[in-house]
Design a protein around this motif. Structure first.
Motif, PDB file in Angstrom:
ATOM      1  N   CYS A 228      -2.169  -5.209   0.807  1.00 52.74           N
ATOM      2  CA  CYS A 228      -0.879  -4.889   0.905  1.00 52.74           C
ATOM      3  C   CYS A 228      -0.348  -6.000   1.812  1.00 52.74           C
ATOM      4  O   CYS A 228      -0.930  -6.811   2.508  1.00 52.74           O
ATOM      5  CB  CYS A 228      -0.961  -3.796   2.051  1.00 52.74           C
ATOM      6  SG  CYS A 228       0.757  -3.338   2.656  1.00 52.74           S
TER       7      CYS A 228
ATOM      8  N   CYS B 180       1.009  -1.148   0.238  1.00 53.30           N
ATOM      9  CA  CYS B 180       0.068   0.273   0.151  1.00 53.30           C
ATOM     10  C   CYS B 180       0.843   1.102   0.020  1.00 53.30           C
ATOM     11  O   CYS B 180       2.145   1.180   0.258  1.00 53.30           O
ATOM     12  CB  CYS B 180      -1.041  -0.102   1.194  1.00 53.30           C
ATOM     13  SG  CYS B 180      -0.080   0.177   2.633  1.00 53.30           S
TER      14      CYS B 180
ATOM     15  N   CYS C 133       0.860  -4.949   5.567  1.00 55.13           N
ATOM     16  CA  CYS C 133      -0.228  -4.542   6.613  1.00 55.13           C
ATOM     17  C   CYS C 133      -1.540  -5.200   6.115  1.00 55.13           C
ATOM     18  O   CYS C 133      -2.328  -4.998   6.800  1.00 55.13           O
ATOM     19  CB  CYS C 133      -0.451  -3.196   6.890  1.00 55.13           C
ATOM     20  SG  CYS C 133      -1.208  -2.179   5.489  1.00 55.13           S
TER      21      CYS C 133
ATOM     22  N   CYS D 161       2.955   1.571   3.256  1.00 52.69           N
ATOM     23  CA  CYS D 161       4.091   0.630   3.303  1.00 52.69           C
ATOM     24  C   CYS D 161       5.130   0.791   2.461  1.00 52.69           C
ATOM     25  O   CYS D 161       6.325   0.578   2.891  1.00 52.69           O
ATOM     26  CB  CYS D 161       3.383  -0.855   3.225  1.00 52.69           C
ATOM     27  SG  CYS D 161       2.532  -1.340   4.881  1.00 52.69           S
TER      28      CYS D 161
HETATM   29 ZN   LIG Z   1       0.527  -1.737   3.835  1.00 54.31          ZN
END
Ligand SMILES: [Zn+2]
Length: 414
Positions: free
Chosen positions: A92, A20, A95, A23
């Motif tokens: 992601c 994402c 996460c 991240c």
């Molecule tokens: Zn992430």
């Protein structure tokens, strides 16, 4: 790190792991201040998108890179769709979407915080183990040295969100009033209230006040006397930390002795403590203080120089001339086995302290007044009566008589 290197590294990572915005951006968190990781991530993805689309149009074979980026970047998905390649969005790798709106976790803490009147706070979170594992896997694999930990980002972002709702508060990671704990696994929040610490000095005018425990003819304790400090902050309980101690029957005079009152579980971190003045105790509060100061006070007690006054009864009559023998004790090192009156686990511990100066005055043939200036920690009563030979040398030994300490006062803590 040059911008080309950032883009190369980012593409390398994206080829392998869908990340994402937060991240991806977090891998380069140390580059460029004042930008949130998500903004960094978006910027990197946008430039990668522009570069790859340009390469594609020039006829270069970048479909695999475009596909990898498209999994985590909507404009790239749209571009590929326009040329007939359909790519599904992926969550992601690190996460799993947790960071998209991690701020919402702050909501659970807000009602709890409204019950406490505090100035500063810190945030601590419990993050799913697998998220931390996947993060460290990516960081290790691509030798990322410019990143920030996910825990750090989450705590910072929740802290920021809390600040938006709380006016006049600040984040203090080192010495927060309260710690907001949020478990991202269960979504539950709790608030830990750190103690309030108030410094000050006290004088003890009574010979029937002990520091903490009641026994014998002790009528009250310093701890009891200072209970009102706890009430100022709505605390659950309080503890008094004193720099050294005097016996319950010894007065503490002069400029007093330093102490810190620790109020546990307060509901208020503001408030002024009025001084206390009665027949037994005087307490003059000073400022809010720290745990380090408590440690310093306790340490300092070992090296402080103390001045005592004692009124001493002798079994046999003494002359003023005989008393002058006490001059021998000035500058002497005194060795003391733990006094018999003190019950300890290791009853035969040895203590060595300096006696710097003595002064004396005969009051009557059986009574004299003695001033002792010595190192902190000397058992003064034992130094006078000798404790059956357990303290050497002693006043009793030098004068060759049984002595009884009638009164003891601490006149100064230097
Ligand atoms: Zn992430």
């Amino acid at each position: 790190m040059a911008s080309v290197e950032i883009l190369d590294k980012a593409l390398e990572v994206i080829r392998e792991y869908p990340l994402c915005d937060s991240c991806l951006g977090r891998l380069f968190a140390q580059l460029g201040h004042g930008v949130e990781n998500a903004e960094r991530g978006i910027a990197i993805k946008t430039i990668l998108h522009m570069t790859l689309v340009n390469d594609y149009r020039k006829g270069k074979d970048v479909v695999r890179d475009l596909t990898a980026l498209a999994k985590v970047h909507k404009p790239t998905r749209r571009f590929l769709a326009s040329v007939g390649i359909k790519v599904e969005e992926e969550s992601c790798y690190i996460c799993g979407g947790l960071l998209t709106e991690v701020e919402k976790y702050a909501d659970a803490a807000l009602p709890l915080l409204s019950e406490v009147d505090f100035n500063s706070f810190a945030v601590g979170t419990t993050i799913p183990r697998e998220v931390l594992d996947r993060e460290s896997q990516v960081v290790k694999k691509f030798l990322i040295t410019t990143g920030e930990s996910i825990k750090h980002e989450i705590n910072r972002r929740i802290g920021k969100e809390l600040l938006r709702h709380l006016t006049g508060k600040r984040v203090d990671k080192l010495r927060p009033n309260v710690v907001v704990r949020i478990d991202l696994v269960t979504g539950k929040a709790s608030v830990e209230r750190n103690p309030v610490l108030i410094g000050g000095v006290y004088l003890k005018l009574s010979r029937r006040v002990s520091q903490a425990k009641k026994f014998g003819d002790v009528k009250t304790t310093l701890t009891e006397k200072l209970a009102y400090v706890k009430d100022v902050f709505g605390g659950g309980e309080h503890v008094v930390h004193v720099s050294g101690r005097e016996d319950s029957d010894a007065r503490m005079l002069g400029t007093g002795r330093q102490l810190v009152v620790e109020v546990k579980q307060p509901v208020k971190y503001r408030g002024s403590v009025p001084p206390l003045k009665d027949d037994d105790v005087i307490f003059i509060p000073s400022t809010f203080t720290t745990r380090e100061e408590v440690r310093r006070l306790k340490e300092k007690a070992k090296t402080d120089v103390k001045l005592y006054r004692a009124l001493v009864l002798s079994e046999r009559e003494l002359s003023a001339e005989e008393l002058n023998k006490l001059g021998e004790l000035s500058g002497k090192t005194v060795t003391q086995l733990t006094p018999r009156r003190i019950k300890r686990l290791s009853p035969r511990k040895k203590r060595v302290r300096m006696v710097y100066e003595l002064a004396w005055r005969l009051v009557s043939p059986h009574v004299f007044e003695l001033y002792v200036r010595c190192q902190g920690g000397l058992y003064v009563k034992e130094f006078i009566h000798g404790d059956g030979g357990r303290t050497k040398p002693s006043v009793s030994e030098i004068l060759n008589t049984y002595l009884e300490v009638l009164e003891l006062d601490v006149l100064a803590v230097e």
